[in-house]
Design an enzyme around this catalytic site. Structure first.
Site, short mmCIF file in Angstrom:
data_model
loop_
_atom_site.label_atom_id
_atom_site.label_comp_id
_atom_site.label_asym_id
_atom_site.label_seq_id
_atom_site.Cartn_x
_atom_site.Cartn_y
_atom_site.Cartn_z
N PHE A 195 0.82 -1.21 0.00
CA PHE A 195 0.00 0.00 0.00
C PHE A 195 0.85 1.26 0.00
O PHE A 195 0.42 2.30 -0.49
CB PHE A 195 -0.98 -0.02 1.16
CG PHE A 195 -2.02 -1.11 1.03
CD1 PHE A 195 -2.57 -1.41 -0.20
CD2 PHE A 195 -2.42 -1.84 2.13
CE1 PHE A 195 -3.53 -2.41 -0.34
CE2 PHE A 195 -3.37 -2.84 2.02
CZ PHE A 195 -3.92 -3.14 0.77
N ASP A 196 2.06 1.21 0.56
CA ASP A 196 2.98 2.33 0.40
C ASP A 196 3.28 2.54 -1.08
O ASP A 196 3.27 3.68 -1.59
CB ASP A 196 4.29 2.05 1.15
CG ASP A 196 4.31 2.65 2.55
OD1 ASP A 196 3.69 3.71 2.75
OD2 ASP A 196 4.95 2.07 3.43
#
Length: 413
Positions: A195-196
């Site tokens: 998700f980063d």
């Protein structure tokens, strides 16, 4: 003027464009599509630096602002190369570094001036954390109305503003970990801070869209992205499946909730991944496996029926696949134009990309001082990405950046 003349003129113009390069104020020459765009990068760790590295590859001048302790990833070891964190090295090429302490008046003045001169400002401080330094969007916009200002947070700026924005926390809270792993096993995180990376990509898309809009309006704007929203968007069919059906998905191991066979299957010496997405592919798989009888079995005739009858089909496929090795099946099934894959480690993945001509590894830097890196995934026919600058040492470009700020001040000759 004939059509041939127009074509020839266009081709000549295209050749001129290909050969046109722009040198920035720090001596980097680029033909990239973002050459001339200055990015003041107040981000650290992964989402922001990944975003700005992609922009830098495409020619943007990225000035990385760090505290005097440096980006946290400089200390994230092992693994290392020549004592430096490979995590840091992986996401900070093509940038220049200056270390600034916002509690120091001179350093803060330099940070404000940098934001005032930049086309793009990107930051991932806690919500409202830059207001007391006059580096928040409203303060920067007041002196730089054309600025594209991108803010990255973990959970947005409303009810989640106080929550720390770590990828692992988002994997847990978004539901991803509930989907990852075997049904009887504990929840697992992804092997990558997915998700980063996804949020960094969303930030880059937003920045490019805002720059495009600015070209007509002349005015910048603020972009806000957060890991939680990127997670819910990025889980695509799983989040939509819940919203549209009311059914909460759970862990299926390597199975797909809607498609079968779609995952790893045992062979004589290991596993091979099958990705059979439609009825035509399943019939071709039956032929390649020497099992035409499965084609006519009503339990497996359609994708829906195969999905609900997967526990009957699974052992039949395993028995058929047991006669050859994974490598042999990969060759046989690929020749039959069926989607399949061996399960590689990271080295195997890079080696395979080399074998099929993707040239995944590039040399970053020049001369004797170079590092290997992974190629920017976007290819441009006229304005290619470049890999000129090694990830900078902490504060390595302080004098050059301060000199540029001095020379670019309004009223300077």
């Amino acid at each position: 003027m004939t059509a041939q003349t127009v074509t020839a003129d266009a081709q000549a113009a295209g050749q001129r464009e290909v050969s046109t390069a722009m040198e920035d104020a720090f001596g980097r020459t680029s033909r990239g599509p973002l050459a001339g765009v200055v990015v003041a990068d107040f981000s650290r760790v992964l989402a922001g630096p990944y975003c700005t590295m992609l922009l830098a590859d495409m020619g943007a001048t990225v000035l990385k602002v760090e505290g005097h302790a440096g980006d946290e990833t400089r200390a994230w070891k092992p693994p290392v190369r020549n004592g430096e964190s490979t995590y840091y090295l992986s996401i900070n090429r093509n940038k220049r570094s200056i270390a600034l302490d916002f509690n120091n008046a001179e350093d803060l003045a330099a940070a404000r001036e940098l934001a005032a001169r930049a086309d793009v400002v990107i930051e991932n401080f806690k919500p409202h954390g830059l207001e007391r330094f006059g580096l928040d969007y409203e303060s920067v916009r007041a002196v730089n109305p054309a600025v594209v200002y991108a803010s990255i947070t973990g959970f947005g700026t409303a009810g989640g503003a106080s929550l720390p924005g770590y990828d692992l926390l988002v994997q847990a809270m978004s539901g991803l970990m509930s989907l990852t792993g075997a049904p009887e096993a504990p929840a697992y995180r992804s092997g990558v801070a997915v998700f980063d990376v996804m949020t960094g990509l969303h930030a880059a898309i937003g920045i490019l869209a805002a720059l495009n809009e600015r070209a007509s309006s002349g005015t910048g704007q603020r972009i806000e992205v957060n890991l939680m929203s990127s997670a819910l968007s990025g889980m695509v069919n799983q989040t939509a499946g819940y919203l549209l059906s009311g059914r909460v998905p759970g862990r299926l191991g390597n199975d797909h909730p809607s498609i079968f066979p779609y995952g790893p299957f045992p062979t004589a010496d290991g596993e091979i991944v099958l990705a059979i997405g439609n009825d035509r592919q399943f019939r071709a798989l039956c032929d390649a496996l020497g099992a035409p009888r499965l084609r006519d079995d009503p339990r497996f005739a359609t994708a829906h029926e195969r999905s609900i009858s997967r526990e009957a089909l699974r052992p039949l496929l395993a028995g058929l696949l047991s006669v050859h090795s994974a490598a042999e099946w990969f060759e046989i099934l690929t020749a039959a134009r069926l989607p399949c894959a061996p399960i590689n480690d990271v080295r195997g993945g890079i080696d395979f990309a080399e074998q099929i001509g993707l040239e995944p590894v590039v040399s970053v830097g020049g001369g004797e001082e170079t590092l290997p890196g992974i190629r920017n995934p976007i290819s441009f026919s006229r304005t290619p990405a470049s890999y000129d600058l090694l990830p900078p040492g902490l504060d390595a470009d302080r004098n050059a950046i301060l000199s540029w700020l001095e020379q670019s001040r309004p009223g300077q000759p």
